[in-house]
Design an enzyme around this catalytic site. Structure first.
Site, PDB file in Angstrom:
ATOM      1  N   GLU A  31      -3.578   7.428  -4.528  1.00 29.41           N
ATOM      2  CA  GLU A  31      -3.845   6.971  -5.910  1.00 29.41           C
ATOM      3  C   GLU A  31      -5.226   7.441  -6.359  1.00 29.41           C
ATOM      4  OE1 GLU A  31      -3.790   2.687  -5.994  1.00 29.41           O
ATOM      5  OE2 GLU A  31      -1.864   2.590  -5.008  1.00 29.41           O
TER       6      GLU A  31
ATOM      7  N   ARG B  31       0.850  -1.191   0.000  1.00 31.51           N
ATOM      8  CA  ARG B  31       0.000   0.000   0.000  1.00 31.51           C
ATOM      9  C   ARG B  31       0.887   1.243   0.000  1.00 31.51           C
ATOM     10  NH1 ARG B  31      -3.535  -2.577  -1.640  1.00 31.51           N
ATOM     11  NH2 ARG B  31      -5.610  -2.938  -0.784  1.00 31.51           N
TER      12      ARG B  31
ATOM     13  N   HIS C  27      -0.680   0.354  -9.957  1.00 25.90           N
ATOM     14  CA  HIS C  27      -1.361  -0.641  -9.107  1.00 25.90           C
ATOM     15  C   HIS C  27      -1.823  -1.861  -9.923  1.00 25.90           C
ATOM     16  CE1 HIS C  27      -3.643  -1.041  -5.035  1.00 25.90           C
ATOM     17  NE2 HIS C  27      -3.307  -2.223  -5.510  1.00 25.90           N
TER      18      HIS C  27
HETATM   19  C1  DGY Z   1      -5.681  -5.949  -3.065  1.00 25.09           C
HETATM   20  O1  DGY Z   1      -6.364  -6.947  -3.371  1.00 25.09           O
HETATM   21  O2  DGY Z   1      -5.748  -5.398  -1.970  1.00 25.09           O
HETATM   22  C2  DGY Z   1      -4.764  -5.431  -4.110  1.00 25.09           C
HETATM   23  O3  DGY Z   1      -4.166  -4.247  -3.759  1.00 25.09           O
HETATM   24  C3  DGY Z   1      -5.519  -5.295  -5.430  1.00 25.09           C
HETATM   25  O4  DGY Z   1      -4.554  -5.272  -6.445  1.00 25.09           O
END
Ligand code: DGY
Length: 322
Positions: free
Chosen positions: A270, A241, A288
């Protein structure tokens, strides 16, 4: 019996939508636009369950406004930092996530980021597309190999361990820090050395991969004082993240050469990322894409639906968070 009504906030892979429509009366926006939270809350009044994504930020104020009929929330993501679980529990809303589908796809992207940052793939692409490449040269865009380098993995869950396996195939030396230590057999199988503190991991990390979930405790932990403890020229990658990183500190370290490079797939705020990243040549940036493989996205969708099926079947969600 009438089908239960579910809102799916975004378009999902065809196989997932087909399964959802076979069982439920599905509401979706055909144009796949990002709905507002107000729209979601309004639509929820006539729904029996919500299948959301990480883009719908279900903070406390949003959960508090959730209509009383809504008791089932399933997220098409492993991450659940966008959902206030305590607020959900307080309102008796059951919550589940999609924890397994993302694993291999995210490990692949972490490897791609390490390779991209170490071997200057971004620079190479830019050079070629600028139409100004003058040809092969012995000193052109020299990067660094991965083999023999120490990789420090912060967060050793499924994705951290999967990355260890992949990185071993590149002859990297695996080190990790996590609040949970893996059993000796697992460490042996993965060739992984445990560090009992983050500082100890940082000191040896020529490559450092962030693979931990974002929590209030570690938010923005990757800051100037953390960077100061790493070997000069180290390369950092983040597939977890964006808010685990202090952008200004990372950008300053990349500019000064304190860090050699960064491969980033996730960002604070983002899609409006810190503009300081755009002009840094020693970064390899992706929008992402961690789980953006059809196999992963299908499995994620099925896992999210499994939670909803279990809820209506009067059972515990298989991937229960609250
Ligand atoms: C999640 O599933 O949390 C991922 O970040 C999606 O790509």
């Amino acid at each position: 019996m009438a089908k239960k009504k579910i809102l799916i906030t975004r378009r999902l892979p065809a196989a997932v939508e087909a399964r959802a429509r076979a069982t439920y009366d599905v509401t979706q926006h055909a144009d796949d636009r990002q709905i507002t939270l107000d729209e979601m809350l309004e639509t929820a009044k006539s729904m029996d369950a919500l299948l959301i994504t990480l883009a719908e930020k279900c903070r406390k104020d949003v959960i508090d406004r959730m209509p009383d009929n809504m008791k089932c929330l399933s997220t098409f993501s492993i991450g659940f930092d966008h959902i206030d679980l305590e607020a959900c529990k307080a309102k008796g809303i059951r919550v589940g996530n999609a924890p397994h589908g993302v694993t291999i796809a995210t490990c692949e992207i972490a490897m791609l980021l390490m390779l991209g940052a170490a071997r200057r793939a971004g620079d190479g692409e830019r050079l070629l597309r600028s139409r100004e490449w003058t040809g092969w040269a012995p000193l052109q865009l020299l990067g660094r190999r991965l083999d023999g380098k120490k990789l420090g993995i912060y967060g050793f869950g499924k994705i951290g361990q999967g990355l260890a396996k992949f990185a071993r195939a590149f002859d990297m030396e695996i080190h990790y820090y996590d609040i949970y230590r893996q059993p000796p057999e697992k460490e042996k199988a993965l060739g992984a050395t445990y560090h009992s503190s983050l500082d100890s991991l940082l000191e040896i990390s020529e490559f450092f991969s962030i693979n931990a979930p974002s929590t209030p405790e570690n938010r923005h932990f990757f800051n100037a004082s953390v960077i100061e403890k790493m070997p000069k020229g180290a390369i950092v990658v983040n597939t977890a993240r964006g808010d685990l990183v202090n952008d200004d500190d990372l950008i300053a370290a990349l500019k000064s050469g304190r860090l050699g490079g960064a491969g980033l797939d996730v960002f604070n705020g983002e899609p409006k990322i810190n503009p300081g990243y755009y002009d840094l040549d020693n970064t390899f940036l992706l929008p992402h894409l961690g789980s953006a493989a059809i196999e992963a996205r299908e499995q994620m969708g099925f896992e999210a639906l499994d939670n909803i099926d279990a809820f209506f079947g009067g059972k515990d969600m298989p991937f229960k968070l609250a």
